[in-house]
Design a protein around this motif. Structure first.
Motif, PDB file in Angstrom:
ATOM      1  N   UNK A 115      10.201  80.095  14.590  1.00  7.50           N
ATOM      2  CA  UNK A 115      10.825  79.824  13.284  1.00  7.50           C
ATOM      3  C   UNK A 115       9.789  79.258  12.308  1.00  7.50           C
ATOM      4  N   UNK A 116       8.991  78.310  12.786  1.00  6.08           N
ATOM      5  CA  UNK A 116       7.987  77.699  11.916  1.00  6.08           C
ATOM      6  C   UNK A 116       6.946  78.736  11.479  1.00  6.08           C
ATOM      7  N   UNK A 117       6.568  79.603  12.431  1.00  2.00           N
ATOM      8  CA  UNK A 117       5.557  80.612  12.119  1.00  2.00           C
ATOM      9  C   UNK A 117       6.072  81.585  11.060  1.00  2.00           C
ATOM     10  N   UNK A 118       7.344  81.910  11.155  1.00  2.00           N
ATOM     11  CA  UNK A 118       7.964  82.799  10.168  1.00  2.00           C
ATOM     12  C   UNK A 118       7.955  82.109   8.784  1.00  2.00           C
ATOM     13  N   UNK A 119       8.302  80.824   8.761  1.00  2.00           N
ATOM     14  CA  UNK A 119       8.257  80.070   7.493  1.00  2.00           C
ATOM     15  C   UNK A 119       6.864  80.162   6.880  1.00  2.00           C
TER      16      UNK A 119
END
Ligand code: PLP
Length: 383
Positions: free
Chosen positions: A276-280
């Motif tokens: 999720x963080x990487x997508x952000x």
């Protein structure tokens, strides 16, 4: 100036390195009053400590978790002040402001220290650590930052750990902004002590930090502490004896944390959260690029926890105005912390997802038009 009419109105979205946006249920978990010596609270503390060891990829009793009142820096100061014998010497690996802070703590505590310093846009190479340890056999302890939040750079803590272990030194990692965001196994990384805090990537609220310690290394430091309240060994011994803190614990923050850990599990653990963080990060970087912003770090050094962007070269840019106009739109970004270069930072962590990032990007675009900077992205018709 408050921009909302009354408390309880919608909060701004935090694109910061912490405190972070948290879930409603994490905040709601605090609506209780538990006695610090009550069995229910003691049980929660015990479960939180066990869960943290598991999140570190290791198990009890090889490793143990110690909760420490105060923000992250208090946890770091507890470790630095408690684990180094009077005759010890600390090597601090520095590529940013948080590395420099460890150095400052060592100096204040009169701990003999040396520094291996590289540029803020460079990772610390294991070969350089090897050379430093070969060159000074009096070094007993090595400290490094995992994600140097100054820039978002990720230091290779596993490879450095192998070098430190080979030289029989004790290894301390400040994983404040990476723990919970990036999978890490303390055992394979040869980490003896690691610190993170409640209000970073486990998505709890501020109030305490925690130390993951190799139990054999912790048992060896009894009596070294240079502070009463920040005595790591005594804090651990107290928690082991009767499950209680020596001094008033942040009961509400621990209740929130207990909930936050359960929500991390519901999300699918650290690997899913990292996704999720990487997508952000990816949505943010791509969008900011199209708007004319450039990231500070080279691609191979960029982490996905937080990104430093150069101030744009434009006569109308003024960070304070940019910040305020974004804040008025409900989005909080973060000032830079670099010593030489003008940058600002955007965090990708906390209870936010790509939809929040798209909102931020739209707000940045409107803000640029308001500031007369639209020429920076007008060539890009695609947004
Ligand atoms: C946030 C942070 C800290 C601790 O900061 P506090 O303000 O004391 O919570 C230390 N090191 C790193 C790398 C951090 O990101």
């Amino acid at each position: 100036m408050p921009t909302h009419p009354f408390p309880g109105w919608k909060d701004k979205v935090l694109f910061t390195p912490g405190p972070l946006t948290t879930s409603r249920s994490v905040k709601q978990a605090m609506l209780r009053d538990l006695g610090s010596r009550d069995h229910e609270f003691i049980q929660i503390v015990k479960e939180v400590r066990s869960a943290l060891v598991t999140l570190g990829g290791v198990s009890e009793p090889d490793y143990t978790a110690v909760l420490m009142q105060g923000s992250g820096t208090f946890g770091i100061e507890a470790v630095i002040g408690s684990i180094i014998p009077p005759t010890g010497k600390l090597l601090v690996l520095v590529n940013g402001a948080y590395g420099r802070r460890i150095l400052q703590i060592a100096s204040v505590l009169n701990i003999e220290n040396d520094v291996l310093s590289v540029g803020e846009n460079q990772i610390i190479l294991p070969e350089a650590v090897e050379a430093a340890l070969d060159g000074d056999k009096t070094i007993t302890h090595v400290a490094v930052i995992h994600c140097e939040t100054t820039t978002g750079i990720m230091n290779p803590v596993e490879a450095i750990g192998s070098v430190v272990q080979k030289h029989n030194c004790i290894y301390f990692v400040d994983a404040m902004s990476s723990f919970g965001a990036a999978p890490l196994n303390l055992g394979t990384a040869h980490i003896d002590f690691l610190v993170s805090s409640a209000n970073k990537c486990i998505e709890g609220v501020p109030g305490f930090s925690f130390v993951l310690a190799r139990q054999s290394a912790l048992l060896a430091v009894r009596g070294y502490a240079r502070s009463l309240s920040l005595d790591l060994y005594a804090q651990w011994a107290g928690l082991e004896k009767d499950g209680q803190f020596r001094f008033t614990p942040p009961t509400h923050a621990i209740l929130a944390y207990y909930q936050a850990i359960q929500e991390l599990e519901m999300e699918g653990g650290i690997p899913k959260r990292a996704e999720r963080y990487r997508k952000n990060y990816e949505v943010c970087l791509e969008g900011m690029r199209r708007l004319g912003f450039k990231p500070y770090l080279a691609p191979e050094n960029r982490g996905y926890i937080i990104t430093s962007f150069y101030y744009p070269e434009h006569p109308n840019f003024n960070f304070q105005r940019f910040y305020t106009l974004l804040s008025d739109k409900g989005f909080l970004i973060y000032p830079g912390k670099l010593s030489q270069v003008d940058c600002f930072r955007i965090g990708h962590v906390g209870r936010i997802d790509a939809s929040d990032v798209y909102g931020l990007l739209a707000a940045v675009r409107i803000t640029m038009i308001e500031m007369g900077m639209a020429d920076l992205f007008e060539k890009e018709a695609s947004l």
